[in-house]
Design an enzyme around this catalytic site. Structure first.
Site, PDB file in Angstrom:
ATOM      1  N   CYS A 106      26.533 -22.136 -38.661  1.00  0.00           N
ATOM      2  CA  CYS A 106      27.659 -21.397 -39.232  1.00  0.00           C
ATOM      3  C   CYS A 106      27.763 -19.993 -38.623  1.00  0.00           C
ATOM      4  O   CYS A 106      28.028 -19.856 -37.445  1.00  0.00           O
ATOM      5  CB  CYS A 106      27.516 -21.369 -40.750  1.00  0.00           C
ATOM      6  SG  CYS A 106      28.931 -20.733 -41.654  1.00  0.00           S
ATOM      7  N   HIS A 107      27.534 -18.939 -39.403  1.00  0.00           N
ATOM      8  CA  HIS A 107      27.565 -17.562 -38.909  1.00  0.00           C
ATOM      9  C   HIS A 107      26.214 -17.118 -38.336  1.00  0.00           C
ATOM     10  O   HIS A 107      26.121 -16.042 -37.750  1.00  0.00           O
ATOM     11  CB  HIS A 107      27.964 -16.593 -40.030  1.00  0.00           C
ATOM     12  CG  HIS A 107      29.403 -16.648 -40.425  1.00  0.00           C
ATOM     13  ND1 HIS A 107      29.922 -17.690 -41.157  1.00  0.00           N
ATOM     14  CD2 HIS A 107      30.424 -15.791 -40.207  1.00  0.00           C
ATOM     15  CE1 HIS A 107      31.211 -17.467 -41.373  1.00  0.00           C
ATOM     16  NE2 HIS A 107      31.546 -16.314 -40.804  1.00  0.00           N
TER      17      HIS A 107
END
Length: 177
Positions: A106-107
């Site tokens: 994800c991030h």
């Protein structure tokens, strides 16, 4: 037994910490959660604060030699806070230098960019950080999991099964039946 370190802080994406952790434990791994402060950290569950998980160690107590791999869950808040802590970035670099698998979803690839580990590498991540990854010198693709040497990256919670399987493969672990 394989030993996996998860680094997270408040605002980690609930599913991106808990589901890989649970799958790894079911497959026989020992999983440790480290954070910047002792106590508990609170997850982010889709649109609001989620559940807490206990912290086993602080970042300063971690030795790379004690672990076989590093897992970095995403969420928008968690990696953005972690990338401002020099000890966290130094630890990510130490796992890389030791040639141990680093799995970021994800991030969380923001941490790989902050650690200067993705120039010339192929990675993926959440759509909103892809420009940052490109600017850090990576080739960015839109795939559920990308393995480039010891870096394993994924885009989102839907990718957790493939993400965790890739980490297990890097550790020569078989998923639990």
């Amino acid at each position: 037994m394989q030993r996996v370190l998860i680094i997270a802080t408040d605002g980690f994406e609930q599913s991106e910490l808990e589901k890989p952790r649970d799958l790894l434990v079911e497959a026989g791994a020992e999983v440790t959660i480290a954070s910047i402060e002792p106590g508990e950290i609170r997850g982010w569950d889709k649109k609001d604060w989620g559940q807490t998980v206990p912290v086993d160690l602080t970042i300063g107590e971690v030795s790379v030699d004690d672990y076989d791999a590093l897992l970095l869950p995403g969420g928008q808040i968690n990696p953005d806070v972690l990338r401002t802590h020099r000890k966290v970035i130094d630890l990510v670099r130490a796992f890389y230098a030791a040639e141990k698998p680093i799995a970021a979803i994800c991030h969380a690839p923001w941490l790989l960019a902050e650690a200067d580990l993705i120039e010339g590498r192929t990675v993926t991540g959440w759509p909103s950080i892809r420009t940052d990854l490109v600017n850090a010198g990576a080739a960015v693709v839109d795939e559920e999991v990308v393995v480039d040497d010891n870096l394993i990256t994924s885009r989102k919670p839907d990718d957790i099964p493939a993400f965790t399987e890739a980490l297990m493969a890097a550790l020569d672990m078989a998923p639990a039946d």
